[in-house]
Enzyme design. Structure first.
Site, PDB file in Angstrom:
ATOM      1  N   LYS A   1     -11.254  -1.914   8.072  1.00  0.00           N
ATOM      2  CA  LYS A   1     -10.359  -2.928   8.812  1.00  0.00           C
ATOM      3  C   LYS A   1     -10.626  -2.907  10.343  1.00  0.00           C
ATOM      4  O   LYS A   1     -10.796  -3.945  10.913  1.00  0.00           O
ATOM      5  CB  LYS A   1      -8.962  -2.475   8.361  1.00  0.00           C
TER       6      LYS A   1
ATOM      7  N   TRP B   1       0.938  -1.205  -0.172  1.00  0.00           N
ATOM      8  CA  TRP B   1       0.000   0.159   0.012  1.00  0.00           C
ATOM      9  C   TRP B   1       0.901   1.199  -0.091  1.00  0.00           C
ATOM     10  O   TRP B   1       0.556   2.176  -0.755  1.00  0.00           O
ATOM     11  CB  TRP B   1      -1.159  -0.018   1.301  1.00  0.00           C
TER      12      TRP B   1
ATOM     13  N   ASP C   1      -1.282   6.930   6.187  1.00  0.00           N
ATOM     14  CA  ASP C   1      -2.219   5.765   5.819  1.00  0.00           C
ATOM     15  C   ASP C   1      -2.317   4.797   7.121  1.00  0.00           C
ATOM     16  O   ASP C   1      -1.698   4.266   7.705  1.00  0.00           O
ATOM     17  CB  ASP C   1      -2.164   5.158   4.827  1.00  0.00           C
TER      18      ASP C   1
HETATM   19  C1  LIG Z   1      -6.665  -2.173   2.885  1.00  0.00           C
HETATM   20  C2  LIG Z   1      -5.482  -1.152   2.725  1.00  0.00           C
HETATM   21  C3  LIG Z   1      -5.801  -0.387   1.744  1.00  0.00           C
HETATM   22  C4  LIG Z   1      -6.694  -0.286   0.732  1.00  0.00           C
HETATM   23  O1  LIG Z   1      -7.792   0.009   1.249  1.00  0.00           O
HETATM   24  P1  LIG Z   1      -9.148   0.510   0.040  1.00  0.00           P
HETATM   25  O2  LIG Z   1     -10.052   1.137   1.087  1.00  0.00           O
HETATM   26  O3  LIG Z   1      -9.482  -0.890  -0.555  1.00  0.00           O
HETATM   27  O4  LIG Z   1      -8.643   1.347  -1.018  1.00  0.00           O
HETATM   28  C5  LIG Z   1      -4.861   0.807   2.020  1.00  0.00           C
HETATM   29  N1  LIG Z   1      -3.953   1.050   2.979  1.00  0.00           N
HETATM   30  C6  LIG Z   1      -3.775  -0.014   3.767  1.00  0.00           C
HETATM   31  C7  LIG Z   1      -2.824   0.178   4.925  1.00  0.00           C
HETATM   32  C8  LIG Z   1      -4.677  -1.070   3.774  1.00  0.00           C
HETATM   33  O5  LIG Z   1      -4.647  -1.775   4.709  1.00  0.00           O
END
Ligand SMILES: *Cc1c(COP(=O)(O)O)cnc(C)c1O
Length: 358
Positions: free
Chosen positions: A192, A99, A168
């Site tokens: 998550k 990511w 993020d």
């Molecule tokens: C799951 C995840 C993403 C992607 O998320 P989406 O909402 O599917 O775009 C990005 N960064 C991290 C750290 C993730 O765990």
């Protein structure tokens, strides 16, 4: 048989959230209508949005000068929306996983991107050390991914750097206290650790906005959503409602510090068993980088042929979602806030029994 939900995302939510959301699907806030069919402009939904934003600020101890916005598009849309709004000339990125790598790649379309550290060559088995010293003084921000969901590494402390941070926090939001004042922006997909899929959260320092020279399309401009209270267009109503119930649950549980304590205990238990059990080994090479949220492990070299059998056995005992991501292999147990300690205990029992039988 009781199921133990170790999915990485979408993933386990508190029973409280699921029950309250189910009730609202049948009768939302005493309206006699379903949450699925009410206007986002109704006063009842406005109250949901207001309380969700207020609780988000309260539980993360967000100081004055920041706004919380709820959007669609996932964390992935933020990979371009962040540089669109914040990157004029130069930004620094730390490459700690799939990511993080994607976020960095997107930013390159908007300005100069300095990679301050990468563990890509070692399949992201650790967080690069000393990256703080590589951050250029004139970088507009340093982008980090606090928890690397796929590889099971985590930056458990807010880094000390001279430039603002952008993070993020998709997979560790509300799992540990954060010093928000160090950040210009925090974002994540809510699926998550917070809500059903469809919701993206953004915490942004209002002072950091309005500094880029380029034209920003209306929907991609954070100021649009701040001004409209996250209702510029139709928000993902059900997911916002789910987030609200999780936030209420979090508060009732003692907030973020209580979650952190519980998360440390759960993760320590499982890592101890991985280290003790002769059949398994962890994949993260630097112990201090081991994630409290996504615990990755594989069969030890001499037991590699037992991988399929273990997965089958664990599944037969109620373990769900422990297959590792294809880029790591083996197993991944996600131990988010809502995962009860008894699920960790059940997985440990399965690992012990499997060891005895081999
Ligand atoms: C799951 C995840 C993403 C992607 O998320 P989406 O909402 O599917 O775009 C990005 N960064 C991290 C750290 C993730 O765990």
């Amino acid at each position: 048989m009781k199921k133990h939900n170790f999915y990485a995302g979408p993933s386990i939510l508190p029973q409280y959230t699921i029950k309250k959301t189910a009730e609202a699907v049948l009768d939302f806030a005493g309206t006699g209508l379903s949450l699925l069919e009410i206007s986002h402009r109704s006063k009842e939904f406005q109250a949901v949005m207001d309380e969700a934003q207020a609780l988000f600020k309260e539980l993360l101890e967000i100081p004055a000068g920041y706004e919380v916005v709820f959007l669609g598009g996932g964390a992935s849309l933020q990979f371009c929306m962040v540089p669109f709004n914040l990157l004029n000339k130069k930004a620094a990125y730390l490459n700690t996983g799939t990511w993080a790598n994607k976020a960095e790649a997107e930013a390159k379309a908007f300005g100069e991107v300095v990679c301050v550290g990468s563990s890509k060559a070692d399949n992201y088995t650790y967080i690069p050390k000393g990256f703080e010293a590589n951050v250029p003084a004139d970088a507009e921000y340093l982008h980090i991914t606090t928890n690397n969901t796929i590889f099971g590494t985590e930056l458990k402390k807010d880094p000390d750097v001279k430039v603002p941070l952008v993070a993020d926090m998709s997979s560790d939001i509300f799992s540990r206290p954060v010093d928000v004042s160090k950040y210009d922006l925090i974002y994540g997909g809510a699926q998550k650790n917070l809500a059903p899929a469809g919701l993206t959260f953004v915490v942004v320092k209002t002072d950091a906005l309005g500094r880029v020279e380029r034209h920003i399309p209306t929907m991609l401009d954070y100021r649009t959503h701040i001004k409209a209270g996250s209702m510029f267009n139709t928000p993902p109503c059900v997911a916002v409602y789910g987030a609200l119930e999780t936030l209420r649950w979090l508060k009732e549980q003692g907030g973020v510090p209580a979650m952190q304590k519980k998360n440390i205990r759960k993760a320590e238990k499982l890592y101890n068993e991985i280290d003790r059990n002769k059949l398994f080994k962890g994949t993260v090479t630097c112990m201090e980088d081991r994630s409290l949220m996504n615990i990755c492990f594989v069969m030890n070299d001499e037991y590699k042929e037992l991988e399929e059998e273990f997965l089958k056995y664990a599944t037969s005992q109620g373990m769900v979602g422990i297959k590792g991501h294809r880029s790591v292999g083996g197993f991944r147990a996600s131990t988010y806030n809502a995962l009860p300690e008894e699920s960790v205990d059940a997985l440990i029992e399965v690992m012990k029994t499997f060891e005895r039988n081999h």
